[in-house]
Scaffold this motif. Structure first.
Motif, PDB file in Angstrom:
ATOM      1  N   TYR A 101       0.838  -1.208   0.000  1.00 21.25           N
ATOM      2  CA  TYR A 101       0.000   0.000   0.000  1.00 21.25           C
ATOM      3  C   TYR A 101       0.870   1.253   0.000  1.00 21.25           C
ATOM      4  CZ  TYR A 101      -3.358   3.499   1.626  1.00 21.25           C
ATOM      5  OH  TYR A 101      -4.132   4.622   1.740  1.00 21.25           O
ATOM      6  N   LEU A 141      -5.857  -3.967  -6.177  1.00 21.45           N
ATOM      7  CA  LEU A 141      -5.525  -4.121  -4.767  1.00 21.45           C
ATOM      8  C   LEU A 141      -6.117  -5.410  -4.208  1.00 21.45           C
ATOM      9  CD1 LEU A 141      -4.215  -2.909  -2.260  1.00 21.45           C
ATOM     10  CD2 LEU A 141      -6.291  -1.571  -1.877  1.00 21.45           C
ATOM     11  N   GLN A 196      -0.670   3.597  -7.779  1.00 23.72           N
ATOM     12  CA  GLN A 196      -2.090   3.547  -8.146  1.00 23.72           C
ATOM     13  C   GLN A 196      -2.721   4.940  -8.094  1.00 23.72           C
ATOM     14  OE1 GLN A 196      -3.125   0.308  -5.390  1.00 23.72           O
ATOM     15  NE2 GLN A 196      -3.798  -0.843  -7.173  1.00 23.72           N
ATOM     16  N   GLU A 225     -10.932   5.241  -0.509  1.00 26.09           N
ATOM     17  CA  GLU A 225     -11.566   4.000  -0.949  1.00 26.09           C
ATOM     18  C   GLU A 225     -10.602   2.820  -0.880  1.00 26.09           C
ATOM     19  OE1 GLU A 225     -14.705   3.226  -1.801  1.00 26.09           O
ATOM     20  OE2 GLU A 225     -15.214   5.225  -1.058  1.00 26.09           O
ATOM     21  N   LEU A 226      -9.357   3.061  -1.341  1.00 23.82           N
ATOM     22  CA  LEU A 226      -8.384   1.975  -1.341  1.00 23.82           C
ATOM     23  C   LEU A 226      -7.975   1.618   0.084  1.00 23.82           C
ATOM     24  CD1 LEU A 226      -6.148   3.019  -4.368  1.00 23.82           C
ATOM     25  CD2 LEU A 226      -8.005   1.360  -4.324  1.00 23.82           C
ATOM     26  N   LYS A 227      -7.811   2.639   0.917  1.00 19.17           N
ATOM     27  CA  LYS A 227      -7.481   2.371   2.319  1.00 19.17           C
ATOM     28  C   LYS A 227      -8.646   1.661   3.003  1.00 19.17           C
ATOM     29  CE  LYS A 227      -5.504   4.475   6.449  1.00 19.17           C
ATOM     30  NZ  LYS A 227      -6.335   3.728   7.377  1.00 19.17           N
ATOM     31  N   GLU A 238      -8.387   0.042 -10.050  1.00 18.79           N
ATOM     32  CA  GLU A 238      -7.317   0.115  -9.062  1.00 18.79           C
ATOM     33  C   GLU A 238      -7.701  -0.664  -7.812  1.00 18.79           C
ATOM     34  OE1 GLU A 238      -4.570   1.149  -9.995  1.00 18.79           O
ATOM     35  OE2 GLU A 238      -5.308   2.048 -11.846  1.00 18.79           O
ATOM     36  N   ALA A 239      -8.974  -0.567  -7.426  1.00 15.71           N
ATOM     37  CA  ALA A 239      -9.439  -1.319  -6.260  1.00 15.71           C
ATOM     38  C   ALA A 239      -9.330  -2.823  -6.511  1.00 15.71           C
ATOM     39  CB  ALA A 239     -10.876  -0.930  -5.929  1.00 15.71           C
ATOM     40  N   CYS A 249      -9.804   8.682  -3.585  1.00 11.72           N
ATOM     41  CA  CYS A 249      -9.224   7.432  -4.089  1.00 11.72           C
ATOM     42  C   CYS A 249      -8.478   6.714  -2.964  1.00 11.72           C
ATOM     43  CB  CYS A 249      -8.280   7.732  -5.248  1.00 11.72           C
ATOM     44  SG  CYS A 249      -7.503   6.266  -5.966  1.00 11.72           S
ATOM     45  N   VAL A 259       0.501   2.399  -3.750  1.00 10.98           N
ATOM     46  CA  VAL A 259      -0.750   3.152  -3.705  1.00 10.98           C
ATOM     47  C   VAL A 259      -0.496   4.612  -3.376  1.00 10.98           C
ATOM     48  CG1 VAL A 259      -3.004   3.375  -2.584  1.00 10.98           C
ATOM     49  CG2 VAL A 259      -2.094   1.108  -3.099  1.00 10.98           C
ATOM     50  N   LEU A 275     -10.529  -0.533   1.666  1.00 16.42           N
ATOM     51  CA  LEU A 275     -10.379  -1.952   1.342  1.00 16.42           C
ATOM     52  C   LEU A 275      -9.310  -2.598   2.219  1.00 16.42           C
ATOM     53  CD1 LEU A 275     -10.589  -1.967  -2.559  1.00 16.42           C
ATOM     54  CD2 LEU A 275     -12.219  -3.005  -0.981  1.00 16.42           C
ATOM     55  N   LEU A 329     -11.154   3.898 -10.828  1.00 20.65           N
ATOM     56  CA  LEU A 329     -10.973   3.603  -9.412  1.00 20.65           C
ATOM     57  C   LEU A 329     -11.328   2.148  -9.111  1.00 20.65           C
ATOM     58  CD1 LEU A 329     -10.263   4.455  -6.608  1.00 20.65           C
ATOM     59  CD2 LEU A 329     -12.517   5.505  -6.358  1.00 20.65           C
TER      60      LEU A 329
END
Length: 768
Positions: free
Chosen positions: A435, A532, A454, A696-698, A528-529, A693, A439, A700, A525
């Motif tokens: 991450y 991940l 990302q 959202e990724l964090k 990218e998700a 972004c 990311v 996950l 997005l």
């Protein structure tokens, strides 16, 4: 603690430690024990000096190596030490093999032992001489073949004596006489003249520069297995072969430094021409030793062993021939040292009593501390490494072989849970590292020059979407232009009406454009998700449960959530910009009313503009002046303080030459350009797309980390189903139902040895 007590103490401790080392190595040798090779090598390497030290302690020997180059005066030095011109010291090579001198207390114990070479050892010597092309030695051996054969046939011999002078001839014969010495492996001299302390051993080794590998090997072996070193040095600076003495000493005894056990005797100072030359000689040698081995000055003694023998009437005829007249030597030493008193000259100038005093002081006061330093390091290394091996192996194997199979059957799930507990920490760490690096761009050591994180991909994707959608917007807008212009040309072209009509249609298309961008951003997005999620899946050996547990309902539902959120963010900042730029022409009431109604919202965008064109730095200002702020030099100078104008793609912008339609086109086109400029360099940051972004990724990542219980079940299922990726990682004892009794038995033996050592240490502590 005196030497006798210390020797006994460390003999016991080293014996116990080497017993532990043996059991630990036996265990480490089993592949199924999975002991890291590094730990095994540490034990093997540390055992060598420990065994050598133990052997010396068992024999109660304190070994002092006397080393140096050929003709440096080693034998003469030993003779002066023994107060007897015993060892041969003539002009040519006078020592063919190592002479060992042992200290004994009683006169009746004095003897000379000569150990002859075996036939195999003699053949090995011949091969070495041939390899070294030592033709002179080979010829000598062939010439004296009969006497050398006789020595080998006689074998080992012993010569008892009362006075050292009594064995001068046999010692000379077997050590220095080439007719016999080539067949002798070593000579051992036991005398009460060496030292007051029992167990002291001197090793007089042939010079390292003799050209024979045998002598180098002997020196290396001896320096690796000695407690102190006396280097007899003839020259001021160290020669190449003398430097090997430092190297061999360091290699053989890593737990103490060269400076801990080295003494230097600067020999033959009586050969120097002046007092100044002697002073310079001693000073340069001291500085050289301090630089090379950090040897303190008090460990360096200068003198002349030959002069000591002469001035004390000990020298034999050969020594007198070699060194010269005693009166001349005495006079020369007096000039060199400034010492007139003959008795003091014998001691201080010759250096022999001085270095003997230093060595005896070392033996009586320092050697226990050096022994402690050497042994404690070895003991700590052996025991701590063995304990580490025990700890590692005992995690996966029981000590009791009888219960090994039952333990494996009943506790595999427990062991798997223990392994998973540690694996989960690794998974979380790997996920965080991924991450941070891929990311949010915290660590780029794993990225190539052409790779993007990302977040950077998301921004890059946004710019590409803007470029594509704006291109489509322009094409559509200018495709409709003629129709709109014609519709507003009855009877003549109505510039203002056409401008408003065109902008109204354009604004509708821009609303669609914003929705399209939001939709495509959501796709970006989502990709990218999913990347991940794919990495998270790889952390759990490709289990299909990961995606199903993280992306609830379906990918379409997930995408719709993203699109809805991005649209809200996008329209919050993009719509006001579209309103103020597109709805009404420059200087129109419509535009002015929009500016007033938007209030501070129109100014927020300014805080995020990152482009380079000053005309766009304040949105309200650009809205007021329009394209004149780009292409009218007077207005640019007046408002922006900038003289250069933007190249308007070769369009003639002088008002008198622009027809009304061209003026509308030019104005709308530049408002579109301005809108794109703000989309590219302000809206992304203003809408906090990057933060969203990351959020959202964090989210996950956090969701993954929070589902430890879920992943525990997933890991257990994958293990039970025999996932090959998981099986490649788990310990061997979890791959099979069979238990290895050999590992358990050796682990038990190591455990007993370690516990015995602990109990013994406690007992000694209570006694102290």
């Amino acid at each position: 603690m005196d030497w006798k007590t210390a020797s006994s103490y460390y003999e016991t401790r080293l014996t116990d430690a080497l017993n532990i080392q043996r059991h630990a190595v036996n265990l480490a040798n089993l592949p199924q024990a999975e002991v890291p090779e590094k730990l095994k090598q540490i034990l093997l390497q540390e055992a060598q000096p420990a065994r050598r030290q133990l052997e010396r302690l068992k024999k109660r020997e304190f070994r002092i190596a006397v080393v140096g180059l050929e003709k440096a005066g080693k034998s003469t030095f030993v003779n002066a030490w023994l107060e007897c011109d015993l060892l041969p010291a003539k002009g040519g090579r006078c020592t063919f093999t190592t002479t060992q001198i042992y200290s004994v207390q009683n006169e009746s114990e004095q003897k000379l032992e000569v150990q002859a070479k075996t036939e195999d050892e003699f053949i090995k010597l011949l091969k070495e001489l041939e390899k070294a092309k030592a033709q002179e030695d080979i010829n000598t051996i062939h010439t004296n073949e009969i006497t050398l054969k006789q020595v080998r046939k006689e074998g080992n011999r012993t010569f008892p004596f009362t006075r050292l002078e009594d064995i001068r001839e046999p010692l000379k014969k077997y050590v220095a006489d080439e007719k016999y010495a080539h067949a002798v492996l070593e000579a051992r001299l036991y005398t009460n003249k060496l030292a007051q302390a029992e167990g002291i051993v001197f090793y007089d080794v042939p010079g390292l520069d003799s050209g024979l590998a045998k002598h180098v090997d002997e020196a290396q072996e001896m320096l690796s297995d000695c407690d102190a070193v006396i280097l007899v040095q003839r020259f001021t600076s160290l020669r190449e072969k003398e430097l090997e003495i430092i190297k061999f000493t360091e290699q053989g005894d890593k737990n103490v430094t060269v400076a801990d056990k080295l003494f230097v005797f600067l020999s033959r100072i009586d050969s120097l021409g002046s007092a100044e030359a002697m002073k310079t000689h001693i000073q340069e040698a001291s500085q050289d030793w301090l630089k090379r081995a950090n040897l303190p000055e008090h460990r360096i003694v200068s003198g002349s062993a030959g002069a000591y023998l002469l001035l004390n009437n000990i020298a034999g005829e050969q020594t007198k021939l070699e060194i010269g007249d005693a009166n001349l030597i005495q006079s020369h030493l007096q000039r060199l040292t400034g010492i007139d008193d003959a008795e003091i000259l014998k001691t201080d100038a010759t250096g022999i009593p001085v270095i003997k005093e230093k060595i005896f002081n070392y033996i009586n006061t320092e050697r226990v501390a050096i022994l402690k330093k050497r042994c404690e390091v070895s003991l700590n290394t052996i025991i701590s490494t063995s304990e580490e091996i025990y700890r590692l192996v005992s995690k996966n194997h029981p000590e009791n072989p009888e219960q090994a199979k039952l333990f494996a059957e009943n506790n595999q799930r427990v062991l798997f849970a223990e392994w998973w507990n540690q694996k989960w920490l690794v998974i979380k760490a790997d996920l965080q590292k991924y991450y941070d690096a891929y990311v949010v761009n915290k660590a780029l050591e794993n990225l190539t020059a052409n790779s993007l994180t990302q977040i950077e991909k998301f921004r890059e994707g946004y710019l590409q979407i803007v470029d594509k959608e704006m291109q489509k917007l322009r094409e559509e807008t200018f495709r409709k232009k003629d129709t709109i212009f014609l519709a507003n040309s009855n009877p003549a072209f109505d510039r203002m009406k056409a401008n408003f009509a065109w902008r109204e249609d354009l604004y509708n298309d821009i609303s669609k454009l914003l929705a399209a961008i939001a939709r495509q951003l959501a796709l970006e997005l989502q990709n990218e998700a999913l990347n991940l999620v794919e990495y998270m899946t790889s952390l759990l050996w490709g289990s299909n449960q990961v995606k199903a547990r993280l992306i609830e309902n379906s990918e379409n539902y997930f995408l719709s959530k993203l699109e809805s959120s991005l649209s809200v963010l996008f329209l919050r900042f993009a719509r006001p910009v579209a309103e103020v730029l597109i709805r009404g022409p420059v200087n129109s009431d419509t535009r002015n009313k929009i500016i007033k109604s938007l209030g501070v919202d129109i100014e927020i965008v300014d805080n995020y503009y990152s482009g380079e064109e000053p005309a766009y730095s304040l949105l309200k200002r650009y809205v007021k002046y329009g394209s004149d702020l780009l292409f009218n030099s007077e207005i640019r100078q007046q408002v922006l303080g900038v003289t250069e104008i933007v190249n308007p793609n070769s369009l003639n912008v002088s008002h008198e030459f622009i027809v009304e339609q061209q003026a509308v086109i030019f104005e709308v086109e530049n408002d579109i350009n301005a809108f794109e400029e703000y989309l590219r360099f302000a809206i992304f940051n203003a809408a906090s797309f990057e933060s969203y972004c990351i959020q959202e990724l964090k989210g996950l990542v956090d969701s993954f980390r929070e589902k430890e219980g879920t992943w525990t079940g997933v890991a257990l299922n994958e293990w039970l189903q025999g996932n090959p990726l998981l099986l490649a990682e788990i310990p061997n004892n979890l791959k099979s139902q069979e238990s290895n009794l050999e590992v358990s038995e050796r682990l038990r033996q190591l455990s007993i040895a370690l516990k015995s050592n602990i109990m013994e240490s406690r007992r000694r502590g209570q006694e102290d």
